[in-house]
Design a protein around this motif. Sequence first.
Motif, PDB file in Angstrom:
ATOM      1  N   MET A   1       0.730  -1.288  -0.076  1.00  0.00           N
ATOM      2  CA  MET A   1       0.052   0.008  -0.019  1.00  0.00           C
ATOM      3  C   MET A   1       0.824   1.267   0.079  1.00  0.00           C
ATOM      4  O   MET A   1       0.398   2.125  -0.677  1.00  0.00           O
ATOM      5  CB  MET A   1      -1.018   0.009   1.420  1.00  0.00           C
ATOM      6  CG  MET A   1      -2.024  -1.152   0.926  1.00  0.00           C
ATOM      7  SD  MET A   1      -3.162  -0.785  -0.476  1.00  0.00           S
ATOM      8  CE  MET A   1      -4.507   0.258  -0.011  1.00  0.00           C
ATOM      9  N   GLN A   2       2.015   1.117   0.638  1.00  0.00           N
ATOM     10  CA  GLN A   2       2.769   2.430   0.568  1.00  0.00           C
ATOM     11  C   GLN A   2       3.498   2.630  -0.662  1.00  0.00           C
ATOM     12  O   GLN A   2       3.671   3.881  -1.327  1.00  0.00           O
ATOM     13  CB  GLN A   2       4.080   2.275   1.540  1.00  0.00           C
ATOM     14  CG  GLN A   2       4.934   3.286   1.834  1.00  0.00           C
ATOM     15  CD  GLN A   2       3.990   4.536   2.544  1.00  0.00           C
ATOM     16  OE1 GLN A   2       3.449   4.110   3.407  1.00  0.00           O
ATOM     17  NE2 GLN A   2       4.104   5.585   2.148  1.00  0.00           N
ATOM     18  N   ALA A   3       3.704   1.673  -1.546  1.00  0.00           N
ATOM     19  CA  ALA A   3       3.960   1.869  -2.985  1.00  0.00           C
ATOM     20  C   ALA A   3       2.947   2.547  -3.712  1.00  0.00           C
ATOM     21  O   ALA A   3       3.001   3.416  -4.460  1.00  0.00           O
ATOM     22  CB  ALA A   3       4.490   0.564  -3.480  1.00  0.00           C
ATOM     23  N   TYR A   4       1.710   2.028  -3.513  1.00  0.00           N
ATOM     24  CA  TYR A   4       0.462   2.646  -4.138  1.00  0.00           C
ATOM     25  C   TYR A   4       0.438   4.132  -3.868  1.00  0.00           C
ATOM     26  O   TYR A   4       0.052   4.934  -4.577  1.00  0.00           O
ATOM     27  CB  TYR A   4      -0.745   2.139  -3.990  1.00  0.00           C
ATOM     28  CG  TYR A   4      -0.793   0.589  -4.679  1.00  0.00           C
ATOM     29  CD1 TYR A   4      -0.322   0.544  -6.207  1.00  0.00           C
ATOM     30  CD2 TYR A   4      -1.177  -0.548  -4.237  1.00  0.00           C
ATOM     31  CE1 TYR A   4      -0.417  -0.696  -6.773  1.00  0.00           C
ATOM     32  CE2 TYR A   4      -1.374  -1.816  -5.162  1.00  0.00           C
ATOM     33  CZ  TYR A   4      -0.843  -1.735  -6.354  1.00  0.00           C
ATOM     34  OH  TYR A   4      -0.916  -2.950  -7.001  1.00  0.00           O
ATOM     35  N   ALA A   5       0.586   4.402  -2.452  1.00  0.00           N
ATOM     36  CA  ALA A   5       0.502   5.739  -1.965  1.00  0.00           C
ATOM     37  C   ALA A   5       1.574   6.549  -2.600  1.00  0.00           C
ATOM     38  O   ALA A   5       1.417   7.588  -3.211  1.00  0.00           O
ATOM     39  CB  ALA A   5       0.695   5.601  -0.258  1.00  0.00           C
ATOM     40  N   ASP A   6       2.825   6.101  -2.718  1.00  0.00           N
ATOM     41  CA  ASP A   6       3.630   6.855  -3.092  1.00  0.00           C
ATOM     42  C   ASP A   6       3.799   7.194  -4.661  1.00  0.00           C
ATOM     43  O   ASP A   6       4.140   8.350  -5.171  1.00  0.00           O
ATOM     44  CB  ASP A   6       5.361   6.341  -2.741  1.00  0.00           C
ATOM     45  CG  ASP A   6       5.489   6.296  -1.362  1.00  0.00           C
ATOM     46  OD1 ASP A   6       4.708   7.131  -0.594  1.00  0.00           O
ATOM     47  OD2 ASP A   6       6.536   5.739  -0.962  1.00  0.00           O
ATOM     48  N   SER A   7       3.539   6.175  -5.350  1.00  0.00           N
ATOM     49  CA  SER A   7       3.392   6.331  -6.882  1.00  0.00           C
ATOM     50  C   SER A   7       2.326   7.333  -7.222  1.00  0.00           C
ATOM     51  O   SER A   7       2.516   7.849  -8.335  1.00  0.00           O
ATOM     52  CB  SER A   7       2.884   5.020  -7.423  1.00  0.00           C
ATOM     53  OG  SER A   7       1.551   4.725  -7.190  1.00  0.00           O
ATOM     54  N   GLY A   8       1.116   7.438  -6.608  1.00  0.00           N
ATOM     55  CA  GLY A   8       0.028   8.513  -6.927  1.00  0.00           C
ATOM     56  C   GLY A   8      -1.038   7.526  -7.611  1.00  0.00           C
ATOM     57  O   GLY A   8      -1.989   8.351  -7.891  1.00  0.00           O
ATOM     58  N   ILE A   9      -0.804   6.344  -7.886  1.00  0.00           N
ATOM     59  CA  ILE A   9      -2.182   5.638  -8.524  1.00  0.00           C
ATOM     60  C   ILE A   9      -3.314   5.424  -7.617  1.00  0.00           C
ATOM     61  O   ILE A   9      -3.086   5.424  -6.494  1.00  0.00           O
ATOM     62  CB  ILE A   9      -1.597   4.231  -9.202  1.00  0.00           C
ATOM     63  CG1 ILE A   9      -2.480   3.974 -10.085  1.00  0.00           C
ATOM     64  CG2 ILE A   9      -1.337   3.308  -7.821  1.00  0.00           C
ATOM     65  CD1 ILE A   9      -1.818   2.807 -11.074  1.00  0.00           C
ATOM     66  N   ARG A  10      -4.370   5.444  -8.137  1.00  0.00           N
ATOM     67  CA  ARG A  10      -5.663   4.823  -7.305  1.00  0.00           C
ATOM     68  C   ARG A  10      -5.656   3.340  -7.265  1.00  0.00           C
ATOM     69  O   ARG A  10      -5.622   2.831  -8.349  1.00  0.00           O
ATOM     70  CB  ARG A  10      -6.933   5.442  -7.700  1.00  0.00           C
ATOM     71  CG  ARG A  10      -8.230   5.598  -6.834  1.00  0.00           C
ATOM     72  CD  ARG A  10      -9.408   5.963  -7.845  1.00  0.00           C
ATOM     73  NE  ARG A  10      -9.069   7.253  -8.123  1.00  0.00           N
ATOM     74  CZ  ARG A  10      -9.198   8.324  -6.831  1.00  0.00           C
ATOM     75  NH1 ARG A  10      -9.766   8.129  -5.815  1.00  0.00           N
ATOM     76  NH2 ARG A  10      -9.158   9.626  -7.466  1.00  0.00           N
ATOM     77  N   ALA A  11      -5.579   2.737  -6.018  1.00  0.00           N
ATOM     78  CA  ALA A  11      -5.430   1.665  -6.020  1.00  0.00           C
ATOM     79  C   ALA A  11      -6.515   1.054  -4.797  1.00  0.00           C
ATOM     80  O   ALA A  11      -6.843   1.567  -3.812  1.00  0.00           O
ATOM     81  CB  ALA A  11      -4.257   1.031  -5.671  1.00  0.00           C
ATOM     82  N   THR A  12      -6.989  -0.231  -5.109  1.00  0.00           N
ATOM     83  CA  THR A  12      -7.928  -1.007  -4.449  1.00  0.00           C
ATOM     84  C   THR A  12      -7.295  -2.400  -3.776  1.00  0.00           C
ATOM     85  O   THR A  12      -6.645  -2.928  -4.875  1.00  0.00           O
ATOM     86  CB  THR A  12      -9.191  -1.424  -4.858  1.00  0.00           C
ATOM     87  OG1 THR A  12      -9.679   0.029  -5.350  1.00  0.00           O
ATOM     88  CG2 THR A  12      -9.983  -2.044  -3.734  1.00  0.00           C
ATOM     89  N   LEU A  13      -7.015  -2.812  -2.939  1.00  0.00           N
ATOM     90  CA  LEU A  13      -6.194  -4.146  -2.431  1.00  0.00           C
ATOM     91  C   LEU A  13      -7.195  -5.020  -1.638  1.00  0.00           C
ATOM     92  O   LEU A  13      -7.624  -4.608  -0.716  1.00  0.00           O
ATOM     93  CB  LEU A  13      -4.920  -3.723  -1.528  1.00  0.00           C
ATOM     94  CG  LEU A  13      -4.046  -5.038  -1.206  1.00  0.00           C
ATOM     95  CD1 LEU A  13      -3.219  -5.375  -2.614  1.00  0.00           C
ATOM     96  CD2 LEU A  13      -3.111  -4.729  -0.143  1.00  0.00           C
ATOM     97  N   ALA A  14      -7.047  -6.292  -2.162  1.00  0.00           N
ATOM     98  CA  ALA A  14      -7.560  -7.359  -1.644  1.00  0.00           C
ATOM     99  C   ALA A  14      -6.563  -8.440  -1.253  1.00  0.00           C
ATOM    100  O   ALA A  14      -5.537  -8.282  -2.048  1.00  0.00           O
ATOM    101  CB  ALA A  14      -8.586  -8.069  -2.410  1.00  0.00           C
TER     102      ALA A  14
END
Length: 512
Positions: free
Chosen positions: A143-156
């Motif tokens: 989730m930190q990678a998604y946070a830092d990259s700037g992309i919108r992401a949903t994780l399951a």
Amino acid sequence: MKICIRDVSVLTMDQNDTVLDRANILIDGDCIVAVAADAAFAGAGEEPVRVIDGAGRLAMPGLVNAHFHSPVNHLKGSLDSLPLEVFMLYESPALDAAALSPRAAYVRTMLGALEMLKNGVTAVQDDAFFVPSPSPEIIDAVMQAYADSGIRATLALDQPNVPELDKLPFLGDMLPPDLKAELAQPAPMDSAGLLACYAHLLDRWHGAGNGRLRAAVSCSAPQRVTPDYFAALDALSREYDLPFYIHMLETKLQRVLGHEKFEGRSLVRYVHDLGLLSDRMNIIHAIWIDDADIAMIAESGAAIAHNPISNLRLGSGIMPFRRLRDAGVPICLGTDEAIADDAINMWLVAKLAGLIHNITDPDYARWPTASEVLDCLIGGGARAMRQEGRIGRVAPGYQADLILLDLDTLPFTPLNDLKRQLVYCGAGGSVRLTMVAGQIVVEDGRVTTVDEAALRAEARDYARRFAGNQSEVDRAAAALSPYYRKMYLRAAGRDVGMNRWGGDAAVVKKYE
Ligand SMILES: [Zn+2]
């Protein structure tokens, strides 16, 4: 800060499907506040406005990769094409050797996020599996990678809780005792452990980044979980209004599995009978479904995640696109994982979705149109994420998730038909700017949020260090693969009352 994109063509994807030749888009914070010819500086007031010249460019909603598994981002191109059941021996072995450090998981996740952002994907649904099992540290890293990259992401967390032997037909009779005992071992983490990981994901990340990062739930597939864990996931999904990811009837073998292990029922009917089909579900693949399955899916309001490149790479078959559309089932598009669609490129997925179904029905009036494909790609993705009304349009009130394409490029020269050229020409090479929630994350081919070159170097370093671990995975897979081949071919030869493969049915019959 306010941003104004001036003099730009706009494919709004709004309810009237408006296309504007020359307009201005005003963005305030994470939101689009105006799209109009005269909106240039409306409401700009005293705050600074960055003006982007949009002349010769097209603004459109960012693409949605509605089905993805980030944990194999670093393995693209590493396998020959194999059927799913054999492929999974290499892709998700329950071996400690396949476990990664949190930093390696961060780098691995980032590889996919950056590739998607550079190709104009602004949102992704990551159905991540963790080998041998998830942990709060690894979840945080992803989730930190998604946070830092700037992309919108949903994780399951795509994590089975039953032994391998229970997920597949025939194997119990085929395996020698030592391998059978190995596959009868309990799953690495039980449902209580998995639900504790979900509690962490929800508590730490759901709604983070001003709503850009969200949680989803996943049972992976109905045959891979116990009914009580399945029901617990459904309850979480309902409580938090989360998408529910479930792979169903991706392969013919899974159709046969229903006959063997679920009293002759299809897996869709099994889930229906459990009372767990819902409009929160993203049913992934849905290739070997029949008309009764389609009716149950349509009644539930579930969406289908269509991954045509993965379905060819793994020889799974062709999803009945038109029959699902006729039944009113919403469809979204995905790449699936980076070793089953090694490009992580949604333009290529859209193109194949626009082509593959043409060979399943001679009535060309029923072939997908470019408009339909774009609707699946963007609107379908937003709906599957349960973000309809928030993303998927360049319209006031929507999140500023948009991309700018250079129309002065070969795929758009000359410009004959915008939608067809978006679907059938080019593969993302015309994307000049990607914006997510009002933040410019890619501009002129360069990622603005992180040091891409440093991450690539780190990824190469990890690949060198983990090369030995992959050999251990390969050895374990090699011991099992002859039995999996036998199982696969036995299922391939079964008459299941339908064919979703191309080619001559007689070729299939020879495996009976
Ligand atoms: Zn998948």
